[in-house]
Design a protein around this motif. Structure first.
Motif, short mmCIF file in Angstrom:
data_model
loop_
_atom_site.label_atom_id
_atom_site.label_comp_id
_atom_site.label_asym_id
_atom_site.label_seq_id
_atom_site.Cartn_x
_atom_site.Cartn_y
_atom_site.Cartn_z
N ILE A 91 0.49 -1.18 0.10
CA ILE A 91 0.58 -0.33 -0.15
C ILE A 91 1.10 1.14 -0.12
CG2 ILE A 91 -1.80 1.39 1.38
CD1 ILE A 91 -2.75 -0.92 2.82
N TYR A 92 0.79 1.75 -1.23
CA TYR A 92 1.32 3.23 -1.57
C TYR A 92 0.65 4.55 -1.49
CZ TYR A 92 5.05 0.61 -3.29
OH TYR A 92 5.95 -0.13 -4.32
N GLU A 93 1.26 5.18 0.29
CA GLU A 93 0.06 6.50 0.47
C GLU A 93 0.93 7.45 1.08
OE1 GLU A 93 -2.32 4.56 3.37
OE2 GLU A 93 -1.12 3.38 4.47
N ASP A 94 0.33 8.92 0.24
CA ASP A 94 0.75 9.72 0.81
C ASP A 94 -0.68 10.48 2.41
OD1 ASP A 94 0.93 12.35 1.83
OD2 ASP A 94 1.96 12.52 -0.60
N PHE A 95 -0.67 10.54 3.71
CA PHE A 95 -1.08 11.55 4.24
C PHE A 95 -1.78 12.35 4.06
CE2 PHE A 95 1.84 8.66 7.01
CZ PHE A 95 1.28 7.62 7.38
N GLN A 96 -1.13 13.30 3.07
CA GLN A 96 -1.75 15.08 2.57
C GLN A 96 -3.11 14.29 1.72
OE1 GLN A 96 -2.38 17.40 4.44
NE2 GLN A 96 -4.13 17.45 2.73
N CYS A 97 -2.72 12.67 1.07
CA CYS A 97 -3.61 12.31 -0.40
C CYS A 97 -4.97 12.32 0.13
CB CYS A 97 -3.09 11.77 -1.03
SG CYS A 97 -4.01 10.30 -1.96
N PRO A 98 -6.37 13.11 -0.62
CA PRO A 98 -7.68 13.19 -0.20
C PRO A 98 -7.72 11.94 -0.48
CG PRO A 98 -7.31 15.00 -0.96
CD PRO A 98 -5.91 14.69 -1.04
N PHE A 130 3.67 14.32 -2.85
CA PHE A 130 3.45 15.92 -2.78
C PHE A 130 4.58 16.76 -2.42
CE2 PHE A 130 -1.16 15.15 -1.97
CZ PHE A 130 -1.15 14.16 -3.12
N ARG A 131 5.93 15.82 -2.55
CA ARG A 131 7.09 16.37 -1.83
C ARG A 131 7.37 17.84 -2.67
NH1 ARG A 131 8.24 11.34 -3.95
NH2 ARG A 131 10.25 11.88 -5.15
N ALA A 132 7.11 17.67 -4.23
CA ALA A 132 7.70 18.67 -5.33
C ALA A 132 6.67 19.36 -4.83
CB ALA A 132 7.50 17.66 -6.24
N LEU A 133 5.87 19.48 -4.59
CA LEU A 133 4.52 20.37 -4.84
C LEU A 133 5.13 21.89 -3.99
CD1 LEU A 133 1.28 18.15 -4.93
CD2 LEU A 133 3.03 19.21 -7.02
N PRO A 134 4.50 22.70 -4.58
CA PRO A 134 3.80 24.25 -3.54
C PRO A 134 3.85 23.73 -1.71
CG PRO A 134 3.17 24.39 -5.83
CD PRO A 134 3.42 22.84 -5.61
N GLU A 135 3.78 24.98 -1.59
CA GLU A 135 2.99 24.98 0.04
C GLU A 135 2.33 25.19 0.25
OE1 GLU A 135 4.43 23.92 2.91
OE2 GLU A 135 6.50 23.87 2.85
N PRO A 136 1.24 24.68 1.54
CA PRO A 136 1.42 23.89 1.91
C PRO A 136 1.61 22.59 1.94
CG PRO A 136 -0.97 24.14 2.77
CD PRO A 136 -0.48 25.14 1.24
N ILE A 137 1.32 21.95 0.56
CA ILE A 137 0.57 20.87 0.71
C ILE A 137 2.31 20.20 0.91
CG2 ILE A 137 0.37 18.81 -1.49
CD1 ILE A 137 -1.49 20.76 -2.69
N GLY A 168 -6.41 17.45 7.27
CA GLY A 168 -7.13 18.67 6.58
C GLY A 168 -6.74 18.87 4.83
N PRO A 169 -7.88 20.27 5.14
CA PRO A 169 -7.55 20.30 3.46
C PRO A 169 -6.21 20.53 2.76
CG PRO A 169 -8.42 22.19 4.73
CD PRO A 169 -8.39 21.29 5.79
N GLU A 170 -6.07 20.23 1.08
CA GLU A 170 -4.49 20.83 0.81
C GLU A 170 -4.19 22.36 0.90
OE1 GLU A 170 -6.39 18.41 -2.77
OE2 GLU A 170 -3.91 17.25 -2.40
N THR A 171 -4.74 22.75 0.87
CA THR A 171 -4.09 24.37 0.51
C THR A 171 -4.22 25.12 1.87
OG1 THR A 171 -7.10 24.75 0.50
CG2 THR A 171 -6.50 24.38 -1.13
N ALA A 172 -4.32 24.19 2.95
CA ALA A 172 -4.35 24.55 4.07
C ALA A 172 -3.09 24.59 5.25
CB ALA A 172 -5.59 24.76 5.04
#
Length: 252
Positions: A91-98, A130-137, A168-172
Motif C-alpha cells: 500500500i503506497y499512500e501519502d497522508f495528505q492525499c484525499p 506531494f514533496r515537489a508541490l508548493p506549500e502548504p501541501i 485537513g484541506p490541501e490548501t491549508a
C-alpha cells in the motif's frame, strides 16, 4: 307452507351457508398466502442484506486483534500473521492525499481483517508523493510522513489511522508538529524520543528511501495498491468485496 316451498327454502338456506363457508375458506387461504409472502420477503431481504455486506456495500469491521506489525529497515511496516508470506499487498499512500483517506474509509477495515484472518501479508509503504508541490501541501505531506516513521511499530497502525482522520484541506497548513505529537500521546506513544523525532525531522533518510522505492516501482499516484507486484484496479481499491475477491484470487 307446502312441501315444495319448504324444500326450496331449505335448499336456499343450505346454499347460502355453503357460500358463506366458501367465502371464509377463501379468506383464510388468502391470509395464509399473504403471511407466507411476507415471510419469504423477509428472508429474501435478509439474504439481500447479507449479500450487500459481503459483496462490497459496507466495510466489515475487523474482528478481534489485528495481525502483528513489524517495522522494516526501510521504514515500511508489515502487518501479517506469523508464517504468512503470500499473497503480498503493498500500500503506497501519502497522508495528505484525499484519495488515500477515501480508500482508508472504504477498505481500511477490510485490509486489517484480511491480514488478521491470515489471508494476506500487508506492507504499508507511506511516502511523500506531494514533496515537489508548493506549500502548504508539500510540508504537510513531509511532516506527517516523518511523524509516522517516528511512531513505534506496536502503535503505528493506530497512529496511521489517526493521521488520516485528522487530514485537513490541501490548501491549508496542517499536520503541525505540536498536533502530531499530541495525536501520538492520544494513541499511546509516550516519552520524549517521539517528540524530538517529530520536531527534528529525524527520519529524512527513511523518507528518501521510501520515495526512491516508490519511484523505482513505477508508483505515479496515490493510493497505489499492488498485489504480488500488480497494481489493483479501482474496484479492488475502493470496495471491500472487490478487494477481498482480488486477494482470494491471488491466493488461488
Amino acid at each position: 307452507m307446502d312441501n315444495d316451498a319448504a324444500k326450496g327454502t331449505a335448499r336456499e338456506r343450505l346454499a347460502e351457508r355453503r357460500a358463506r363457508e366458501d367465502r371464509r375458506a377463501r379468506r383464510r387461504r388468502t391470509l395464509g398466502i399473504a403471511v407466507g409472502a411476507v415471510a419469504v420477503l423477509a428472508v429474501v431481504g435478509a439474504a439481500a442484506t447479507t449479500v450487500l455486506v459481503r459483496g462490497g456495500g459496507e466495510a466489515a469491521a475487523p474482528q478481534g486483534e489485528t495481525a502483528p506489525l513489524t517495522r522494516q529497515p526501510d521504514g515500511s511496516v508489515v502487518m501479517a500473521r506469523p508464517g504468512v508470506i503470500a499473497p503480498v499487498l503493498e500500500i503506497y499512500e501519502d497522508f495528505q492525499c484525499p484519495a488515500c483517506k477515501a480508500m482508508e474509509d472504504a477498505t481500511g477495515a477490510t485490509i486489517k481483517q484480511l491480514a488478521a484472518e491470515g489471508e494476506v501479508k500487508v506492507v504499508y509503504r507511506p511516502f511523500s508523493l506531494f514533496r515537489a508541490l508548493p506549500e502548504p501541501i508539500s510540508g504537510n505531506s513531509l511532516r506527517a510522513l516523518n511523524a509516522s516513521l517516528c511512531a513505534p511499530a506496536d502503535k503505528w497502525l493506530a497512529y496511521h489511522d489517526r493521521l488520516f482522520a485528522e487530514q485537513g484541506p490541501e490548501t491549508a497548513r496542517g499536520f503541525e508538529n505540536a498536533d502530531l505529537i499530541a495525536w501520538g500521546r492520544q494513541v499511546g506513544i509516550t516519552g520524549g524520543d517521539f517528540a524530538s523525532c517529530v520536531t527534528g525531522g529525524a527520519r529524512k533518510a527513511q523518507i528518501d528511501q521510501a520515495n526512491d522505492h516508490a519511484a523505482r516501482n513505477g508508483v505515479r499516484s496515490t493510493p497505489w495498491l499492488a498485489l504480488d507486484g500488480r497494481k489493483l484496479e479501482r474496484d479492488a481499491v475502493y470496495t471491500p468485496g472487490g478487494l477481498r475477491e482480488a486477494v482470494e484470487r491471488a491466493a488461488r
